[in-house]
Enzyme design. Structure first.
Site, mmCIF file in Angstrom:
data_model
loop_
_atom_site.group_PDB
_atom_site.id
_atom_site.type_symbol
_atom_site.label_atom_id
_atom_site.label_comp_id
_atom_site.label_asym_id
_atom_site.label_seq_id
_atom_site.Cartn_x
_atom_site.Cartn_y
_atom_site.Cartn_z
ATOM 1 C CG ASN A 1 -6.807 -0.902 2.825
ATOM 2 O OD1 ASN A 1 -6.254 -0.338 1.879
ATOM 3 N ND2 ASN A 1 -6.146 -1.622 3.703
ATOM 4 C CB CYS B 1 -0.908 0.008 1.217
ATOM 5 S SG CYS B 1 -1.931 -1.465 1.323
ATOM 6 C CG HIS C 1 -2.867 2.781 3.882
ATOM 7 N ND1 HIS C 1 -3.748 2.749 2.821
ATOM 8 C CD2 HIS C 1 -2.678 1.484 4.255
ATOM 9 C CE1 HIS C 1 -4.073 1.499 2.563
ATOM 10 N NE2 HIS C 1 -3.443 0.713 3.422
#
Ligand code: UT7
Length: 341
Positions: A290, A118, A260
């Site tokens: 997410n 990520c 994030h």
């Protein structure tokens, strides 16, 4: 956090694109043993967007990239490089960036995918900025894009309630005119001893596709969620504190924190450990879940689009993910950008 030297690097515009279909927690309750209350309490997520069959990462990346270029006022002929951060490329090769560069018709541009969990988004921003600062490129389209819904085991409640699909983009440039923000500093790290915490083990060199890899469910995302949670809570506060110190900026001087968008509890607890009010975080994970390497771009774009980030404000963008990688980048807002209402 090392400050950038060389030529100044500016953000000219941002963009995003998410698939039309929305998947709610209530719908997930009918698919796996979970509840709306559990998902909201443990993650903060209410809904996520899911790509339609045949809708690829390159399609989302292209749409986000086009919007970022429009808001930046750059054309395909201006582009020197397309960087795409993704963990769910259409195919391992060719990469998504090359496909997007082809779709754009950006004929004088290079293209490369950045695969760093990520955190790929922050890595791509730092690499694009470094290329501009060094004089190698003038305009770089940086995209984070994911269709992780294709790689998720929809029977695994540990992962399927978390992830969503989407893409976000930023145009970086050496050109100051009409810029939205200036890139100040960046720091990138990894702890590869923890590479088993998040992985997609099947189908390549280590586990070539076979009936056995299918039986063992190796062609789906595997995550030791609670260990990731602990790792991030342990590693990130000290790292961010040190990063700010090295950049000569106090954590209290950062106006907005763009984390994030993995879990609201992670954002809150890291900020509390830094002595920063959770209200300083830009959060949109309740809508998108997410979205991995796309998530910080979605949060940045939405904040810019509603005029939330003001000239002179400092923004710290940070991410963490498979590897385990982590990193951050600091920007200073210059203009108000493209307020879209
Ligand atoms: O983007 C990549 C980076 N990834 C992340 O940032 C993920 C980081 N981790 C997390 O966000 C959290 O660890 C999760 C949201 C994944 C899980 O939350 P948690 O508070 O760490 O829960 P847990 O894994 O410790 O599980 C607690 C309980 C377990 O049940 P028992 O053993 O206590 O009976 C799980 O089986 O919750 C259960 N559980 C669920 N219950 C209802 C796990 N998933 C679910 C679910 N619905 N979806």
């Amino acid at each position: 956090m090392p400050l950038f030297s060389g030529r100044p690097v500016f953000v000219l515009g941002t963009g995003m694109h998410v698939p039309e279909k929305i998947l709610t927690n209530q719908e997930l309750e009918k698919m796996v043993e979970t509840t709306n209350e559990w998902i909201i309490e443990r993650t903060g997520i209410h809904t996520r967007h899911i790509a339609a069959p045949g809708e690829l990462t390159s399609d989302l990346a292209f749409a986000a990239g086009v919007q970022a270029m429009k808001t930046a006022g750059v054309t395909v002929d201006d582009l020197d490089m397309v960087l795409v951060a993704t963990n769910s490329p259409d195919t391992v090769f060719p990469g998504v960036a090359a496909k997007v560069q082809g779709m754009l018709g950006a004929n004088c541009s290079g293209a490369a995918d950045i695969q760093s969990g990520c955190t790929g988004c922050v890595y791509a921003l730092a690499m694009g900025s470094a290329g501009i600062a060094a004089g190698l490129w003038d305009n770089v389209l940086v995209i984070g894009a994911e269709v992780l819904s294709s790689l998720i085991d929809w029977q695994d409640r540990n992962t399927c309630v978390l992830f969503g699909d989407g893409a976000g983009a930023v145009v970086l440039s050496s050109n100051e005119a009409g810029n939205l923000a200036r890139i100040l500093a960046s720091d990138l790290r990894s702890d590869g001893t923890k590479h088993d915490l998040i992985c997609f083990p099947g189908g390549l060199v280590q586990n070539p596709a076979s009936e056995k890899t299918l039986e063992d469910n190796l062609h789906k995302v595997q995550m030791k969620g609670n260990e990731v949670f602990k790792f991030v809570n342990q590693a990130l506060p000290g790292f961010l504190h040190e990063s700010c110190e090295r950049a000569g900026i106090k954590a209290s001087e950062i106006d907005w924190w763009i984390f994030h968008q993995a879990n609201l509890r992670i954002i809150d607890s890291v900020l509390r450990r830094l002595g920063v009010e959770p209200a300083r975080a830009i959060v949109n994970l309740e809508k998108y879940g997410n979205t991995s390497a796309a998530s910080v771009f979605l949060a940045l774009h939405e904040a810019v689009a509603v005029g939330r980030l003001l000239p002179g404000q400092k923004i710290l963008i940070t991410s963490f993910g498979a590897g385990m990688t982590y990193g951050d980048i600091i920007l200073e807002m210059q203009g108000e950008g493209h307020v879209q209402g």
